[in-house]
Design an enzyme around this catalytic site. Structure first.
Site, short mmCIF file in Angstrom:
data_model
loop_
_atom_site.label_atom_id
_atom_site.label_comp_id
_atom_site.label_asym_id
_atom_site.label_seq_id
_atom_site.Cartn_x
_atom_site.Cartn_y
_atom_site.Cartn_z
N ASP A 1 0.84 -1.20 0.00
CA ASP A 1 0.00 0.00 0.00
C ASP A 1 0.88 1.25 0.00
O ASP A 1 0.56 2.25 -0.65
CB ASP A 1 -0.92 -0.02 1.23
N HIS B 1 -8.08 -2.06 8.38
CA HIS B 1 -7.12 -1.34 7.54
C HIS B 1 -7.60 0.12 7.47
O HIS B 1 -8.58 0.43 6.81
CB HIS B 1 -7.14 -2.01 6.16
N CYS C 1 -4.56 4.58 -2.27
CA CYS C 1 -5.03 3.93 -3.49
C CYS C 1 -5.03 4.94 -4.63
O CYS C 1 -5.73 5.96 -4.56
CB CYS C 1 -6.44 3.38 -3.27
N ASN D 1 -1.68 5.36 4.86
CA ASN D 1 -2.16 4.43 5.89
C ASN D 1 -1.88 5.02 7.26
O ASN D 1 -1.05 5.93 7.41
CB ASN D 1 -1.37 3.11 5.80
N1 COA Z 1 -0.90 -9.19 -13.46
C1 COA Z 1 -0.30 -8.77 -14.60
N2 COA Z 1 -0.96 -8.43 -15.72
C2 COA Z 1 -2.31 -8.52 -15.67
C3 COA Z 1 -2.98 -8.95 -14.53
C4 COA Z 1 -2.23 -9.29 -13.39
N3 COA Z 1 -2.81 -9.67 -12.25
N4 COA Z 1 -4.29 -8.95 -14.80
C5 COA Z 1 -4.44 -8.54 -16.07
N5 COA Z 1 -3.24 -8.28 -16.60
C6 COA Z 1 -2.93 -7.81 -17.96
C7 COA Z 1 -3.56 -8.68 -19.02
O1 COA Z 1 -2.73 -9.77 -19.32
C8 COA Z 1 -3.68 -7.73 -20.19
O2 COA Z 1 -2.41 -7.53 -20.76
P1 COA Z 1 -2.23 -7.09 -22.31
O3 COA Z 1 -2.84 -5.74 -22.42
O4 COA Z 1 -0.74 -7.09 -22.47
O5 COA Z 1 -2.95 -8.15 -23.06
C9 COA Z 1 -4.03 -6.41 -19.49
O6 COA Z 1 -3.53 -6.53 -18.16
C10 COA Z 1 -5.53 -6.15 -19.46
O7 COA Z 1 -6.17 -7.29 -18.91
P2 COA Z 1 -7.67 -7.21 -18.37
O8 COA Z 1 -8.02 -8.50 -17.74
O9 COA Z 1 -8.57 -6.69 -19.47
O10 COA Z 1 -7.51 -6.17 -17.21
P3 COA Z 1 -8.19 -4.73 -17.03
O11 COA Z 1 -7.52 -3.72 -17.88
O12 COA Z 1 -9.66 -4.87 -17.12
O13 COA Z 1 -7.76 -4.43 -15.52
C11 COA Z 1 -7.12 -5.38 -13.40
C12 COA Z 1 -8.19 -5.27 -14.47
C13 COA Z 1 -7.78 -5.98 -12.18
C14 COA Z 1 -6.00 -6.28 -13.91
C15 COA Z 1 -6.53 -3.98 -13.08
O14 COA Z 1 -7.57 -3.06 -12.92
C16 COA Z 1 -5.69 -3.99 -11.82
O15 COA Z 1 -4.61 -4.56 -11.83
N6 COA Z 1 -6.15 -3.35 -10.75
C17 COA Z 1 -5.45 -3.34 -9.48
C18 COA Z 1 -5.35 -1.93 -8.98
C19 COA Z 1 -4.65 -1.88 -7.65
O16 COA Z 1 -3.69 -2.58 -7.38
N7 COA Z 1 -5.15 -0.99 -6.78
C20 COA Z 1 -4.58 -0.76 -5.48
C21 COA Z 1 -4.70 -1.89 -4.54
S1 COA Z 1 -6.30 -2.08 -3.88
ZN ZN Z 2 -5.11 1.00 1.81
#
Ligand code: COA
Ligand code: ZN
Length: 315
Positions: free
Chosen positions: A18, A211, A244, A253
């Site tokens: 975080d 949290h 975030c 945090n």
């Molecule tokens: N690790 C690495 N790459 C990932 C992944 C993961 N966990 N999940 C998806 N991807 C990649 C896919 O392979 C794809 O790659 P490409 O463009 O090279 O083909 C791309 O990301 C898009 O995939 P998709 O499933 O369509 O993801 P999205 O764009 O709809 O995003 C998440 C969804 C969940 C992956 C993204 O929003 C995310 O990682 N969010 C986390 C945010 C975060 O950490 N916030 C703070 C903590 S709470």
């Molecule tokens: Zn947090």
């Protein structure tokens, strides 16, 4: 108040996840590894060491594999990885995370902003992750976070019944650990006490984590309210780093050394070495390129008394 402060308060250190996820300045993999190893030496039994999310979403943590592979696994320490989907879970398992922390927001809007999907789609993915973990060769525990559990920066108030019902759903899915997250510091102590009491009717205290973010200055007040209500496990970030990137107005945090200082002063056992922690926190500005919000690393402990000035001695 008739309350014995004897029950240990378990601090899960989340600065490597975080804390660093929102930093603009790139922190080298070697520095992340050194930070995690130094945190383990302070006495933490749980460290959220990184996340396996899209590198486009959180570029600052794109080196999750290298970090998990580089740390020295200290016996008794659970190294947690945050994961948003099955792909993240596969990466975390391959990197030998001891626990996966799945995240979904109570509010649909924040879940769409953060995870780019509906809550229903997040939950469907969690079902797949539970099956994946059950088939894993090494034992891995599961935790799931209810983000925006105390308020959403887009929708405002979040329905308590919904938060309780999400916690229940997680448990029914086979996810033992539950975190209630105040993503943008909207919680107040009265609300915290009420929600913790309700969730503790569903989840044993040993499995529940709170949290808090200190966005509106109520972080440690919320900790005490939760502790009084029976919660025992809390996330905190060294120096008060954190936030975030997909929640407008997010900030740090609750600060670990400020929390440990509170515990020490009140006689609540935490098992964390505050002197070491303060020393480590003082290295953070060099790592992230700016001052950090924590207060105790600046002020020192109560017992770190100052030399009496000459003019006072002369009186
Ligand atoms: N690790 C690495 N790459 C990932 C992944 C993961 N966990 N999940 C998806 N991807 C990649 C896919 O392979 C794809 O790659 P490409 O463009 O090279 O083909 C791309 O990301 C898009 O995939 P998709 O499933 O369509 O993801 P999205 O764009 O709809 O995003 C998440 C969804 C969940 C992956 C993204 O929003 C995310 O990682 N969010 C986390 C945010 C975060 O950490 N916030 C703070 C903590 S709470
Ligand atoms: Zn947090």
């Amino acid at each position: 108040m008739n309350f014995a402060y004897k029950e240990p308060l378990i601090v899960q250190e989340v600065a490597p996840r975080d804390g660093l996820q929102i930093e603009k300045q790139w922190v080298d993999t070697a520095d992340k590894i050194a930070l995690i190893d130094a945190l383990a030496a302070c006495g933490f039994t749980r460290i959220e060491a990184g996340s396996f999310v899209s590198p486009k979403a959180i570029p600052a943590l794109r080196d999750g594999e290298a970090v998990f592979n580089g740390i020295v696994r200290k016996e008794g320490v659970i190294y947690v990885a945050l994961v948003p989907n099955v792909k993240g879970a596969e990466r975390a398992l391959a990197a030998r995370a001891n626990e996966l922390n799945l995240v979904m927001s109570a509010s649909q809007t924040h879940n769409r902003a953060n995870m780019r999907m509906s809550c229903e789609d997040s939950l469907a993915g969690f079902g797949d992750i539970v099956r994946l973990v059950q088939g894993a060769s090494a034992p891995v525990s599961l935790n799931a976070t209810v983000a925006t559990a105390f308020g959403c920066p887009f929708e405002g108030r979040v329905d308590e019944d919904r938060v309780v019902s999400i916690a229940r759903t997680y448990r029914e899915m086979g996810i033992a650990g539950i975190t209630l997250a105040d993503t943008t510091g909207m919680a107040n102590p009265r609300q915290v006490a009420r929600l913790v009491e309700r969730v503790l009717a569903e989840v044993p205290a040993a499995d529940l984590t709170l949290h808090f973010h200190n966005t509106r200055g109520l972080g440690l007040a919320n900790v005490l309210a939760a502790y009084h209500a029976g919660a025992r496990r809390f996330d905190a970030a060294l120096g008060g780093l954190g936030g975030c990137p997909f929640a407008p107005g997010a900030s740090g945090n609750i600060c670990t050394e400020d929390l440990v200082n509170l515990c020490d002063e009140m006689g609540i056992p935490s098992g964390i070495d505050l002197v070491r922690l303060i020393g480590l926190s003082r290295t953070l500005p060099g790592l992230v390129g700016h001052e950090v919000p924590g207060q105790v690393a600046k002020a020192g402990r109560n017992c770190d008394v100052h030399a009496v000035p000459e003019y006072v001695r002369a009186i």
